[in-house]
Design an enzyme around this catalytic site. Structure first.
Site, PDB file in Angstrom:
ATOM      1  CB  THR A 168      -0.998   0.210   1.315  1.00  0.00           C
ATOM      2  OG1 THR A 168      -1.946  -0.973   1.372  1.00  0.00           O
ATOM      3  CG2 THR A 168      -1.621   1.515   1.313  1.00  0.00           C
TER       4      THR A 168
ATOM      5  CB  THR B 246       6.444   3.045  -3.609  1.00  0.00           C
ATOM      6  OG1 THR B 246       6.827   4.307  -3.173  1.00  0.00           O
ATOM      7  CG2 THR B 246       7.812   2.434  -4.677  1.00  0.00           C
TER       8      THR B 246
ATOM      9  CG  ASP C 158       6.362   5.235   6.005  1.00  0.00           C
ATOM     10  OD1 ASP C 158       6.105   5.920   5.124  1.00  0.00           O
ATOM     11  OD2 ASP C 158       5.747   4.382   6.540  1.00  0.00           O
TER      12      ASP C 158
ATOM     13  CE  LYS D 195       5.103  -1.905   4.941  1.00  0.00           C
ATOM     14  NZ  LYS D 195       4.861  -1.003   3.968  1.00  0.00           N
ATOM     15  N   GLY D 196       3.697   2.265   7.820  1.00  0.00           N
ATOM     16  CA  GLY D 196       2.412   2.878   8.488  1.00  0.00           C
ATOM     17  C   GLY D 196       2.124   4.015   8.120  1.00  0.00           C
ATOM     18  N   GLY D 197       2.936   4.664   7.484  1.00  0.00           N
ATOM     19  CA  GLY D 197       2.813   6.143   6.894  1.00  0.00           C
ATOM     20  C   GLY D 197       1.442   6.233   6.178  1.00  0.00           C
ATOM     21  N   GLY D 198       1.022   5.122   5.430  1.00  0.00           N
ATOM     22  CA  GLY D 198      -0.236   5.246   4.564  1.00  0.00           C
ATOM     23  C   GLY D 198      -1.463   4.513   5.485  1.00  0.00           C
TER      24      GLY D 198
ATOM     25  CD  GLU E 201       1.749  -1.587   4.576  1.00  0.00           C
ATOM     26  OE1 GLU E 201       2.180  -1.038   5.564  1.00  0.00           O
ATOM     27  OE2 GLU E 201       1.367  -1.049   3.428  1.00  0.00           O
TER      28      GLU E 201
ATOM     29  CE  LYS F 164       9.660   6.968   0.919  1.00  0.00           C
ATOM     30  NZ  LYS F 164       8.647   5.757   0.687  1.00  0.00           N
TER      31      LYS F 164
END
Ligand code: DER
Length: 232
Positions: A28, A31, A87, A97-100, A106, A124
């Protein structure tokens, strides 16, 4: 734009690892958006056959629109490969991760895969994780108390600054695909990612945090000139 080209270059290089008949986890973010585009092209133009498990509803929608065979993790049970963004990544290929807002699904999908490849751009790459706010998914029940317990737990670890915010979606709290909330931890540098990840997930009300420790196998960095590099 140069950054989009870098993301595309990374996604294109990662698509070389996708084999006929694979059960594939789809990431997700912006990218992973390019990965789904590239795979959609391969499905339509080159006869690629894959079963894809998306890590978010929005990736699922995009993949279906591209003509990709979208299935559930329950359908296939286990995956050959997951390709997702990040991220931040450090020299040990540990991630934030988890910015989105999708790090729970995930992490489930990535850990239910034989291999995880991260697609990224040079922005990154970090020496030490922690500059990017660390997302923590928590259940809505008593979330203020959970947030307080999280902040209190941070007093015992070396993370530099420490401030937490409830992630908002406009004027409302952001809710994940699972209906949970996200607390973002604004730290400065995480001295021990494994320790912090284990500690956070022990707190009642915490579902999962965005630290991916010993999960990522390979990082593909794309560059604005269309080149790429693979780090194992
Ligand atoms: O939210 C996520 O975990 C995304 O994969 C994030 O880590 C990367 O998003 P980006 O590709 O839009 O930078």
């Amino acid at each position: 734009t140069p950054v989009e080209m870098a993301k595309f270059a990374s996604a294109r290089r990662a698509s070389y690892f996708v084999e006929q008949g694979m059960r594939l986890g789809l990431g997700t973010g912006s990218t992973a958006f390019w990965l789904v585009r590239v795979l959609g092209h391969m499905v339509r133009e080159q006869g690629l056959q894959i079963r894809a498990v998306p890590t978010s509803e929005r990736t699922a929608e995009q993949a279906r629109a591209e003509g990709i065979d979208v299935v559930t993790l329950q359908d296939v049970g286990w995956l050959d490969l997951t390709i997702d963004g990040a991220d931040e990544f450090d020299p040990a290929l540990n991630l934030i991760k988890g910015g989105g807002g999708a790090h729970l699904r995930e992490k489930i999908v990535a850990t239910a895969s034989d291999r995880m490849i991260v697609i990224s751009d040079a922005s990154k790459q970090v020496d030490t994780l922690g500059a990017f706010p660390l997302p923590v998914e928590i259940v809505p029940f008593g979330w203020q108390a959970t947030r307080h317990l999280i902040e209190e737990s941070l007093l015992g670890v070396d993370v530099g600054a420490r401030k937490s915010t409830l992630r908002m979606n406009g004027t409302q709290p952001y809710t994940t695909d699972e209906g949970n909330l996200i607390i973002d931890l604004h730290l400065s540098r995480i001295a021990n990612a494994r320790q912090l990840s284990l500690m956070l997930n022990q707190i009642a009300g915490v579902v999962e945090n965005g630290l991916f420790v010993d999960i990522c196998d390979t990082v593909v960095i794309g560059h604005p000139d269309g080149s790429d590099e693979v780090i194992d």
